[in-house]
Motif scaffolding. Structure first.
Motif, PDB file in Angstrom:
ATOM      1  N   LEU A   1       0.834  -1.198   0.000  1.00 31.05           N
ATOM      2  CA  LEU A   1       0.000   0.000   0.000  1.00 31.05           C
ATOM      3  C   LEU A   1       0.865   1.243   0.000  1.00 31.05           C
ATOM      4  CD1 LEU A   1      -2.699  -0.902   2.663  1.00 31.05           C
ATOM      5  CD2 LEU A   1      -3.032  -0.663   0.228  1.00 31.05           C
ATOM      6  N   PRO A   2       0.366   2.332  -0.540  1.00 28.15           N
ATOM      7  CA  PRO A   2       1.144   3.573  -0.499  1.00 28.15           C
ATOM      8  C   PRO A   2       1.330   4.019   0.952  1.00 28.15           C
ATOM      9  CG  PRO A   2      -1.060   3.971  -1.376  1.00 28.15           C
ATOM     10  CD  PRO A   2      -0.910   2.496  -1.201  1.00 28.15           C
ATOM     11  N   LEU A   3       2.439   4.656   1.200  1.00 33.78           N
ATOM     12  CA  LEU A   3       2.710   5.170   2.533  1.00 33.78           C
ATOM     13  C   LEU A   3       1.839   6.392   2.806  1.00 33.78           C
ATOM     14  CD1 LEU A   3       6.585   4.911   2.432  1.00 33.78           C
ATOM     15  CD2 LEU A   3       5.010   3.390   3.628  1.00 33.78           C
ATOM     16  N   VAL A   4       1.416   6.527   4.055  1.00 33.35           N
ATOM     17  CA  VAL A   4       0.607   7.674   4.459  1.00 33.35           C
ATOM     18  C   VAL A   4       1.451   8.526   5.393  1.00 33.35           C
ATOM     19  CG1 VAL A   4      -1.465   8.418   5.674  1.00 33.35           C
ATOM     20  CG2 VAL A   4      -1.525   6.348   4.267  1.00 33.35           C
ATOM     21  N   VAL A   5       1.859   9.694   4.910  1.00 34.03           N
ATOM     22  CA  VAL A   5       2.643  10.615   5.728  1.00 34.03           C
ATOM     23  C   VAL A   5       1.666  11.443   6.551  1.00 34.03           C
ATOM     24  CG1 VAL A   5       4.254  12.551   5.682  1.00 34.03           C
ATOM     25  CG2 VAL A   5       4.485  10.672   4.033  1.00 34.03           C
ATOM     26  N   ASP A   6       1.865  11.449   7.874  1.00 33.05           N
ATOM     27  CA  ASP A   6       0.981  12.182   8.777  1.00 33.05           C
ATOM     28  C   ASP A   6       1.841  12.915   9.797  1.00 33.05           C
ATOM     29  OD1 ASP A   6      -0.881  13.116  10.612  1.00 33.05           O
ATOM     30  OD2 ASP A   6      -2.071  11.267  10.589  1.00 33.05           O
ATOM     31  N   LEU A   7       2.191  14.158   9.467  1.00 38.04           N
ATOM     32  CA  LEU A   7       3.080  14.922  10.329  1.00 38.04           C
ATOM     33  C   LEU A   7       2.406  15.356  11.625  1.00 38.04           C
ATOM     34  CD1 LEU A   7       4.991  16.993   7.637  1.00 38.04           C
ATOM     35  CD2 LEU A   7       5.613  14.802   8.690  1.00 38.04           C
ATOM     36  N   LYS A   8       1.086  15.513  11.610  1.00 36.27           N
ATOM     37  CA  LYS A   8       0.379  15.836  12.857  1.00 36.27           C
ATOM     38  C   LYS A   8       0.472  14.661  13.831  1.00 36.27           C
ATOM     39  CE  LYS A   8      -2.906  19.170  11.067  1.00 36.27           C
ATOM     40  NZ  LYS A   8      -4.312  19.525  10.892  1.00 36.27           N
ATOM     41  N   LYS A   9       0.303  13.450  13.321  1.00 38.85           N
ATOM     42  CA  LYS A   9       0.435  12.265  14.171  1.00 38.85           C
ATOM     43  C   LYS A   9       1.856  12.177  14.717  1.00 38.85           C
ATOM     44  CE  LYS A   9      -1.576   8.421  13.040  1.00 38.85           C
ATOM     45  NZ  LYS A   9      -1.950   7.174  12.361  1.00 38.85           N
ATOM     46  N   HIS A  10       2.825  12.467  13.876  1.00 41.02           N
ATOM     47  CA  HIS A  10       4.232  12.447  14.284  1.00 41.02           C
ATOM     48  C   HIS A  10       4.460  13.416  15.453  1.00 41.02           C
ATOM     49  CE1 HIS A  10       8.587  12.517  14.037  1.00 41.02           C
ATOM     50  NE2 HIS A  10       8.563  13.801  13.743  1.00 41.02           N
ATOM     51  N   GLU A  11       3.914  14.614  15.359  1.00 44.95           N
ATOM     52  CA  GLU A  11       4.072  15.600  16.431  1.00 44.95           C
ATOM     53  C   GLU A  11       3.381  15.131  17.715  1.00 44.95           C
ATOM     54  OE1 GLU A  11       6.093  18.191  16.556  1.00 44.95           O
ATOM     55  OE2 GLU A  11       6.736  17.746  14.519  1.00 44.95           O
ATOM     56  N   ARG A  12       2.202  14.497  17.576  1.00 49.31           N
ATOM     57  CA  ARG A  12       1.513  13.958  18.766  1.00 49.31           C
ATOM     58  C   ARG A  12       2.342  12.853  19.409  1.00 49.31           C
ATOM     59  NH1 ARG A  12      -2.945  14.256  15.326  1.00 49.31           N
ATOM     60  NH2 ARG A  12      -2.917  12.002  15.021  1.00 49.31           N
ATOM     61  N   ILE A  13       2.938  11.999  18.590  1.00 49.91           N
ATOM     62  CA  ILE A  13       3.785  10.922  19.108  1.00 49.91           C
ATOM     63  C   ILE A  13       4.966  11.507  19.865  1.00 49.91           C
ATOM     64  CG2 ILE A  13       5.429   9.127  18.406  1.00 49.91           C
ATOM     65  CD1 ILE A  13       3.345   8.344  16.232  1.00 49.91           C
TER      66      ILE A  13
END
Length: 82
Positions: free
Chosen positions: A3-15
């Motif tokens: 599957l294509p990768l899903v980049v989620d920078l908001k999730k990254h910041e929450r992590i």
């Protein structure tokens, strides 16, 4: 085909925020895993996948990898490849 990768920078910041609150960081996890911080960061952001890194992040936050990245997993916890 994966599957294509899903980049989620908001999730990254929450992590990153949740890791800081728990007394850890992406750098600490990278040291514990013996990998570069950029490897941990790119997995957290969604540019790359690594079950080992996803699992380490999730465990540090008290979650399962399937909970943090449901788009990467099938129901039942199998890694989604297609």
């Amino acid at each position: 085909m994966a599957l294509p990768l899903v980049v989620d920078l908001k999730k990254h910041e929450r992590i990153k925020c949740e890791l800081r609150i728990s007394g850890s960081s992406l750098a600490q996890l990278s040291w514990e895993l013996g990998v570069s911080i950029s490897s941990v960061s790119t997995v957290s952001q969604g540019y790359r996948r690594s079950h080992r890194i996803q699992k380490a992040i999730a465990e540090k936050l008290g979650h399962s990898p399937e909970n943090l990245w449901p788009e990467r997993y099938e129901t039942g916890g199998e890694i989604r490849m297609k």
